[in-house]
Design a protein around this motif. Structure first.
Motif, short mmCIF file in Angstrom:
data_model
loop_
_atom_site.label_atom_id
_atom_site.label_comp_id
_atom_site.label_asym_id
_atom_site.label_seq_id
_atom_site.Cartn_x
_atom_site.Cartn_y
_atom_site.Cartn_z
N LEU A 10 0.83 -1.21 0.00
CA LEU A 10 0.00 0.00 0.00
C LEU A 10 0.86 1.26 0.00
O LEU A 10 0.53 2.26 -0.64
N GLU A 11 1.97 1.21 0.71
CA GLU A 11 2.86 2.38 0.79
C GLU A 11 3.46 2.75 -0.56
O GLU A 11 3.86 3.90 -0.79
N LYS A 12 3.50 1.80 -1.50
CA LYS A 12 4.12 2.04 -2.80
C LYS A 12 3.12 2.53 -3.85
O LYS A 12 3.52 2.87 -4.97
N ILE A 13 1.84 2.56 -3.52
CA ILE A 13 0.82 2.94 -4.50
C ILE A 13 0.79 4.47 -4.62
O ILE A 13 0.62 5.18 -3.63
N ARG A 14 0.91 4.96 -5.85
CA ARG A 14 0.93 6.41 -6.09
C ARG A 14 -0.32 6.90 -6.83
O ARG A 14 -0.52 8.10 -6.94
N VAL A 15 -1.15 5.98 -7.32
CA VAL A 15 -2.33 6.36 -8.09
C VAL A 15 -3.51 6.58 -7.15
O VAL A 15 -3.48 6.17 -5.98
N PRO A 16 -4.60 7.21 -7.61
CA PRO A 16 -5.76 7.45 -6.75
C PRO A 16 -6.33 6.15 -6.17
O PRO A 16 -6.41 5.13 -6.86
#
Length: 481
Positions: free
Chosen positions: A395-401
């Protein structure tokens, strides 16, 4: 001599008469039993009268020379063909008495009733609780499913197939009218084998969701899980990590289609975990919707799940604590590294026996085959992976909405525990576009509910809350236009 002759003659007459009477009685008993059996054999439907939440059941009884067998379906709980045991049909002065139990279920669920006027009624007991029940030859109409889509459809429907290595995946693509490009989503189901509609207790949530989104201009791909429907199974028992590669193959399939614009993922329950894994390592995922997605390791989630279920079901005190203690022991046995597999299996079987005993099945009535089968369910590679996998680094690596939703009545994926963890992980990763909703009076399937317990799912006519359908639709359009 005369007395002896008279005595012998009388004895012969009496002996012959007694044999005749016994034969006549045997014939009468046989005819009576046969008549009773004929009245009981066959298909029955009815309900268990749980206050405010009656449960529909369908029972089939057969006999072969008074050797009874049977099965029971419980549609609202997704149970079909459960074997019956301890079946007794007896005729006495009060009528025909019928009794049977559901084999291998905790609490020894038992039906005990009387046949009268082509109906069987009596009491149902399980784990100390008692309710009335009725069965008849008439079909019981199931709950309506008013949201299930019906033609004509204002969009195109295409049957599609693609591959992930040795796995052949089949699904349905719903496409808005026109040439595109359209925002597109891939739907990812929860734990267990699910078909492309995520069919559960008569509901088809993914079909309802796909229909709603495609009417709003969003392309939707929904896929049979490997090993069900038209999709082939993985060569080896899969884990969540294997399912993530299936989703990546689905994203690649959508990407090569010129009609697709920005591609997103909608994951329900374990599907949310899979969505997080894929989105954390793929540049082709443009947005993510987590519907009751896990935010903590599986062991933490399942412990909280059991606590919520116990509380909602009224299981408290020493019984609740003993069950939770056994659960902790089970997780330890399943996840410890330096344990021989035979020792692990024996440990799990021991815990299963203790759980059954606490839930009302004494050792003398426990079926060893059932114990082994229950233990086997816990000893899968999937379970051991799920218990230890922590979704927060992904989750920490997700950059999209990201849109994260949870029902406050969800007893399977607790909203407070998991939404809090998801939001914290996304914030730690500095994701700048996160929307979180806790939905009052919504359960794990995003139906408006009373208790959130799983036995409500099938009884509720609503498949997906209209508010949730609009919320997802509006959010996707807002981040893709």
């Amino acid at each position: 001599m005369q007395n002896n002759f008279h005595q012998n003659f009388s004895s012969q007459i009496n002996s012959g008469l007694l044999k005749t009477i016994l034969v006549v009685m045997a014939i009468m008993v046989s005819l009576s039993a046969s008549h009773a059996e004929n009245r009981v054999v066959g298909h029955w439907e009815g309900q268990i009268d749980i206050p405010g939440q009656p449960i529909t059941v369908k029972v089939d009884l057969t006999t072969n020379d008074s050797d009874w067998s049977g099965t029971i379906d419980i549609p609202t709980q997704g149970a079909k063909g459960l074997p019956l045991s301890d079946i007794h049909v007896e005729e006495n002065d009060e009528g025909v008495q019928v009794k049977f139990s559901i084999r291998g279920i905790p609490g020894n669920p038992t039906f005990e009733g009387q046949l009268q006027d082509s109906a069987i009624s009596g009491t149902f007991t399980q784990g100390g609780a008692t309710f009335g029940f009725q069965l008849s030859r008439e079909s019981v109409k199931g709950p309506e499913r008013p949201q299930e889509p019906k033609p004509p459809f204002p969009y195109k429907i295409e049957e599609v197939a693609f591959q992930n290595g040795a796995v052949n995946l089949a699904g349905t693509l719903t496409l808005p009218q026109g040439d595109g490009p359209f925002p597109a989503v891939l739907l990812i189901s929860g734990s267990g084998l699910q078909d492309r509609d995520e069919t559960l207790v008569g509901h088809k949530p993914f079909w309802v969701l796909a229909d709603h989104l495609s009417r709003a201009g969003i392309a939707v791909l929904r896929v049979d899980d490997p090993g069900i429907g038209q999709s082939t199974p993985h060569p080896k028992p899969p884990t969540t990590a294997d399912f993530a590669t299936d989703v990546e193959a689905g994203v690649a399939f959508l990407k090569q289609d010129d009609r697709m614009g920005r591609i997103g993922l909608i994951g329900h329950s374990e599907g949310g975990l899979i969505a997080a894994i894929v989105a954390s390592r793929s540049n082709d995922v443009g947005f993510v919707v987590l519907m009751a997605g896990p935010g903590v390791p599986g062991a933490e989630l399942l412990r909280k799940q059991n606590e919520r279920i116990f509380d909602a079901a009224g299981i408290a005190g020493e019984r609740k604590q003993n069950l939770l203690t056994l659960l902790d022991q089970l997780f330890t046995i399943l996840t410890v590294e330096d344990m021989a597999e035979d020792e692990r299996r024996q440990g799990v079987e021991r815990i299963v026996r203790k759980q059954l005993e606490i839930n009302g099945v004494p050792p003398a009535k426990q079926n060893e085959a059932q114990v082994r089968a229950l233990a086997k369910q816990s000893l899968t590679p999937w379970m051991r992976y799920f218990l230890t996998f922590d979704p927060r680094p992904a989750l920490e690596k997700i950059r999209v909405p990201v849109l994260a939703l949870n029902g406050e009545l969800d007893v399977q994926v607790d909203a407070e525990q998991n939404l809090t963890a998801i939001a914290a992980a996304l914030e730690k990763g500095r994701n700048q576009d996160v929307t979180v909703h806790r939905l009052p009076e919504h359960n794990h399937l995003f139906q408006r509910a009373r208790t959130g317990l799983m036995n409500e799912y099938g009884a509720i006519e609503e498949t997906l809350s209209p508010m949730v359908l609009d919320l997802i639709q509006d959010w996707i359009l807002s981040v893709t236009q």
